[in-house]
Design a protein around this motif. Structure first.
Motif, mmCIF file in Angstrom:
data_model
loop_
_atom_site.group_PDB
_atom_site.id
_atom_site.type_symbol
_atom_site.label_atom_id
_atom_site.label_comp_id
_atom_site.label_asym_id
_atom_site.label_seq_id
_atom_site.Cartn_x
_atom_site.Cartn_y
_atom_site.Cartn_z
ATOM 1 N N GLN A 41 3.019 -2.851 9.333
ATOM 2 C CA GLN A 41 2.092 -3.054 10.442
ATOM 3 C C GLN A 41 1.510 -4.457 10.421
ATOM 4 O O GLN A 41 1.138 -4.988 11.452
ATOM 5 C CB GLN A 41 0.926 -2.061 10.361
ATOM 6 N N LYS A 42 1.377 -5.028 9.226
ATOM 7 C CA LYS A 42 0.676 -6.301 9.092
ATOM 8 C C LYS A 42 1.148 -7.012 7.842
ATOM 9 O O LYS A 42 1.496 -6.373 6.850
ATOM 10 C CB LYS A 42 -0.832 -6.025 9.005
ATOM 11 N N HIS B 195 -0.116 -9.770 1.100
ATOM 12 C CA HIS B 195 -0.609 -8.421 1.389
ATOM 13 C C HIS B 195 0.142 -7.875 2.591
ATOM 14 O O HIS B 195 0.131 -8.482 3.665
ATOM 15 C CB HIS B 195 -2.114 -8.440 1.654
ATOM 16 N N THR C 214 0.761 -4.343 4.948
ATOM 17 C CA THR C 214 0.199 -3.043 5.307
ATOM 18 C C THR C 214 1.297 -2.190 5.921
ATOM 19 O O THR C 214 1.921 -2.581 6.908
ATOM 20 C CB THR C 214 -0.961 -3.210 6.313
ATOM 21 N N HIS D 107 -6.096 5.669 -0.509
ATOM 22 C CA HIS D 107 -5.328 4.435 -0.587
ATOM 23 C C HIS D 107 -4.046 4.712 -1.354
ATOM 24 O O HIS D 107 -4.084 5.293 -2.439
ATOM 25 C CB HIS D 107 -6.102 3.343 -1.338
ATOM 26 N N ASP E 264 -0.958 2.431 -2.838
ATOM 27 C CA ASP E 264 -0.710 1.011 -3.087
ATOM 28 C C ASP E 264 0.434 0.775 -4.052
ATOM 29 O O ASP E 264 0.701 1.588 -4.939
ATOM 30 C CB ASP E 264 -1.948 0.349 -3.703
ATOM 31 N N HIS F 42 -1.425 1.257 2.132
ATOM 32 C CA HIS F 42 -1.729 2.079 3.310
ATOM 33 C C HIS F 42 -3.036 2.795 3.022
ATOM 34 O O HIS F 42 -3.293 3.238 1.901
ATOM 35 C CB HIS F 42 -0.632 3.112 3.559
ATOM 36 N N CYS F 43 -3.866 2.924 4.054
ATOM 37 C CA CYS F 43 -5.121 3.667 3.928
ATOM 38 C C CYS F 43 -5.118 4.794 4.948
ATOM 39 O O CYS F 43 -4.942 4.558 6.146
ATOM 40 C CB CYS F 43 -6.308 2.741 4.148
#
Length: 123
Positions: free
Chosen positions: A43-44, A54, A56, A88, A90, A104-105
């Motif tokens: 996503q990011k 980082h 996402t 989370h 990770d 991901h959260c």
């Protein structure tokens, strides 16, 4: 300073140049990773000061797929700061001296939050 001190002192301009080189290499590695693993959802993507990438992922399962590709371990933790629990998922690994974080959260729904609170602390 002691006359025997052989440590070279960098000027502020040399420090900036070193940071620029590190950020450039971090960006190059980020592009390589995203190109090499273009089939994995994201996503990011962002670069962080201190040679960090980082990423996402849309789901926890996507984080696990990245972990498999990067041959890294997945960690999960659930927190409830008072406004609702979240989990989370990770992966953190180091590639060529650069830290790569894929995460991901998941914010819990009301039903998930109630079930988690009821069972928290039990397996």
């Amino acid at each position: 300073m002691s006359a025997t001190n052989t440590t070279a002192v960098q000027s502020p301009l040399e420090m900036i140049a070193a940071d620029e080189r590190a950020l450039l290499r971090t960006g190059e590695l980020a592009r390589e990773l995203l190109t090499r693993h273009a089939d994995l959802p994201l996503q990011k993507a962002s670069l962080r000061y201190g040679s960090e990438i980082h990423l996402t992922a849309p789901t926890a399962e996507d984080v696990r797929a990245w972990a498999a590709r990067l041959d890294a371990d997945v960690t999960e933790r659930t927190n409830d700061p008072g406004y609702g629990p979240f989990r989370h998922t990770d992966v953190v690994t180091v590639i060529e001296g650069i830290q790569v974080h894929v995460g991901h959260c998941h914010m819990f729904s009301e039903a998930e939050a109630a079930a988690w609170r009821e069972n928290r602390g039990r397996s």
